[in-house]
Design a protein around this motif. Structure first.
Motif, short mmCIF file in Angstrom:
data_model
loop_
_atom_site.label_atom_id
_atom_site.label_comp_id
_atom_site.label_asym_id
_atom_site.label_seq_id
_atom_site.Cartn_x
_atom_site.Cartn_y
_atom_site.Cartn_z
N PHE A 104 122.80 -32.20 -59.23
CA PHE A 104 123.40 -31.12 -58.45
C PHE A 104 122.29 -30.40 -57.70
O PHE A 104 121.15 -30.33 -58.18
CB PHE A 104 124.10 -30.11 -59.37
CG PHE A 104 125.47 -30.52 -59.82
CD1 PHE A 104 125.87 -31.84 -59.83
CD2 PHE A 104 126.37 -29.56 -60.26
CE1 PHE A 104 127.12 -32.21 -60.26
CE2 PHE A 104 127.64 -29.91 -60.69
CZ PHE A 104 128.01 -31.24 -60.69
N VAL A 105 122.64 -29.85 -56.54
CA VAL A 105 121.72 -28.97 -55.82
C VAL A 105 122.49 -27.73 -55.38
O VAL A 105 123.70 -27.79 -55.14
CB VAL A 105 121.09 -29.66 -54.59
CG1 VAL A 105 120.26 -30.86 -55.00
CG2 VAL A 105 122.14 -30.04 -53.55
N SER A 106 121.79 -26.61 -55.30
CA SER A 106 122.39 -25.35 -54.86
C SER A 106 121.34 -24.48 -54.19
O SER A 106 120.14 -24.69 -54.37
CB SER A 106 122.98 -24.57 -56.05
OG SER A 106 124.10 -25.21 -56.60
N LYS A 107 121.81 -23.47 -53.46
CA LYS A 107 120.91 -22.52 -52.82
C LYS A 107 120.41 -21.44 -53.78
O LYS A 107 119.45 -20.74 -53.48
CB LYS A 107 121.60 -21.87 -51.62
CG LYS A 107 121.93 -22.85 -50.49
CD LYS A 107 122.63 -22.14 -49.34
CE LYS A 107 122.95 -23.11 -48.21
NZ LYS A 107 123.66 -22.44 -47.09
N ALA A 108 121.06 -21.29 -54.91
CA ALA A 108 120.64 -20.27 -55.87
C ALA A 108 119.25 -20.57 -56.41
O ALA A 108 118.85 -21.73 -56.51
CB ALA A 108 121.64 -20.21 -57.02
N ASP A 131 115.01 -25.67 -48.31
CA ASP A 131 114.87 -25.90 -46.87
C ASP A 131 116.22 -26.28 -46.28
O ASP A 131 117.26 -25.83 -46.76
CB ASP A 131 113.78 -26.94 -46.58
CG ASP A 131 113.98 -28.23 -47.37
OD1 ASP A 131 115.13 -28.52 -47.77
OD2 ASP A 131 112.99 -28.95 -47.60
N SER A 132 116.23 -27.14 -45.28
CA SER A 132 117.46 -27.47 -44.55
C SER A 132 118.18 -28.69 -45.13
O SER A 132 118.99 -29.31 -44.44
CB SER A 132 117.12 -27.74 -43.08
OG SER A 132 116.21 -28.82 -42.96
N PHE A 133 117.91 -29.03 -46.37
CA PHE A 133 118.52 -30.23 -46.96
C PHE A 133 120.04 -30.22 -46.85
O PHE A 133 120.65 -31.22 -46.45
CB PHE A 133 118.09 -30.37 -48.42
CG PHE A 133 118.69 -31.56 -49.12
CD1 PHE A 133 118.20 -32.84 -48.85
CD2 PHE A 133 119.72 -31.41 -50.04
CE1 PHE A 133 118.76 -33.95 -49.50
CE2 PHE A 133 120.26 -32.52 -50.69
CZ PHE A 133 119.78 -33.78 -50.41
N ASN A 134 120.67 -29.10 -47.19
CA ASN A 134 122.13 -29.04 -47.14
C ASN A 134 122.65 -29.28 -45.72
O ASN A 134 123.50 -30.14 -45.49
CB ASN A 134 122.63 -27.68 -47.65
CG ASN A 134 122.53 -27.56 -49.15
OD1 ASN A 134 122.64 -28.53 -49.87
ND2 ASN A 134 122.31 -26.35 -49.63
N THR A 135 122.16 -28.50 -44.78
CA THR A 135 122.68 -28.60 -43.42
C THR A 135 122.34 -29.93 -42.77
O THR A 135 123.12 -30.46 -41.97
CB THR A 135 122.16 -27.44 -42.54
OG1 THR A 135 120.73 -27.41 -42.60
CG2 THR A 135 122.69 -26.11 -43.05
N ASP A 136 121.17 -30.50 -43.09
CA ASP A 136 120.80 -31.79 -42.51
C ASP A 136 121.73 -32.90 -42.97
O ASP A 136 121.83 -33.95 -42.31
CB ASP A 136 119.36 -32.15 -42.89
CG ASP A 136 118.33 -31.36 -42.10
OD1 ASP A 136 118.74 -30.56 -41.23
OD2 ASP A 136 117.13 -31.52 -42.35
#
Length: 210
Positions: A104-108, A131-136
């Motif tokens: 799992f990954v999160s911004k928290a 960094d921009s991992f989610n949006t990329d």
């Protein structure tokens, strides 16, 4: 209804179920043949053992499944849907036996992730994105799932889905679909008189049901 008539109707339904299974098998085969996109940069994560790059998330395995959980910094109400997904994760040894790892990954921040994970009783590896991992990878404000493959030092993106595509991760929906009341959501085609509510709204974190 007489038992014999019920068995005949069940046999007719079973034929349709088998056709659906075959259709799902064909779709999975098509998914396996999607072209791959090479990931041309590294990304920064923070885990329980410190900083990590995308390659580190693979560990010793060739395939990586990443679920983007919506937990955000100082989150007062973590997403019930994402938490339901987390509740349904299998023992990861079964995936690892097939050269695959799930994270799992999160911004928290990682400290908040670890505190929440401990509270909920989950063991899946979980990383803070930095960094921009989610949006990329097409996850902007919501949740999503990405799949990657590592070939030596090269990493490729092989699949992405969101919305109801993520239902394939869970057993709650699959089990409810087997019952006469179904999911009890008002979009479903169900027998007259079936109690139904709006989708999403009935979901709770497993420690929050009354």
């Amino acid at each position: 209804m007489a038992p014999e008539l019920w068995r005949r109707e069940l046999a007719d339904l079973r034929l349709e179920e088998k056709e659906l299974t075959k259709a799902q098998d064909r779709l999975a085969a098509k998914r396996r043949r999607l072209p791959w996109i090479k990931v041309d940069r590294d990304y920064a994560f923070m885990g329980t053992d410190g900083p990590a790059g995308l390659a580190d998330l693979f560990g010793d395995y060739a395939q990586l499944i990443v679920y983007h959980h919506m937990l955000k910094p100082n989150d007062p109400s973590p997403c019930e849907g994402c938490c339901m997904v987390a509740d349904q994760m299998p023992h990861l040894s079964h995936l690892r036996a097939r050269n695959t790892v799930l994270v799992f990954v999160s911004k928290a921040p990682i400290k908040e992730i670890e505190a929440f994970r401990a509270h909920m009783g989950w063991s899946v590896p979980w990383y803070e994105t930095q960094d921009s991992f989610n949006t990329d990878f097409n996850v902007t404000s919501g949740f999503g799932l990405n799949v990657f493959y590592r070939d030596g030092t090269d990493i490729y993106r092989t699949y992405y889905t969101t919305g109801r595509g993520v239902e394939t991760l869970g057993t709650v929906w699959t089990l409810l679909d087997l019952t006469p009341l179904g999911r009890q959501e008002n979009w479903e085609d169900a027998p007259e008189g079936t109690p139904q509510t709006a989708p999403y709204q009935w979901w709770r974190r497993h420690d929050s049901y009354s």
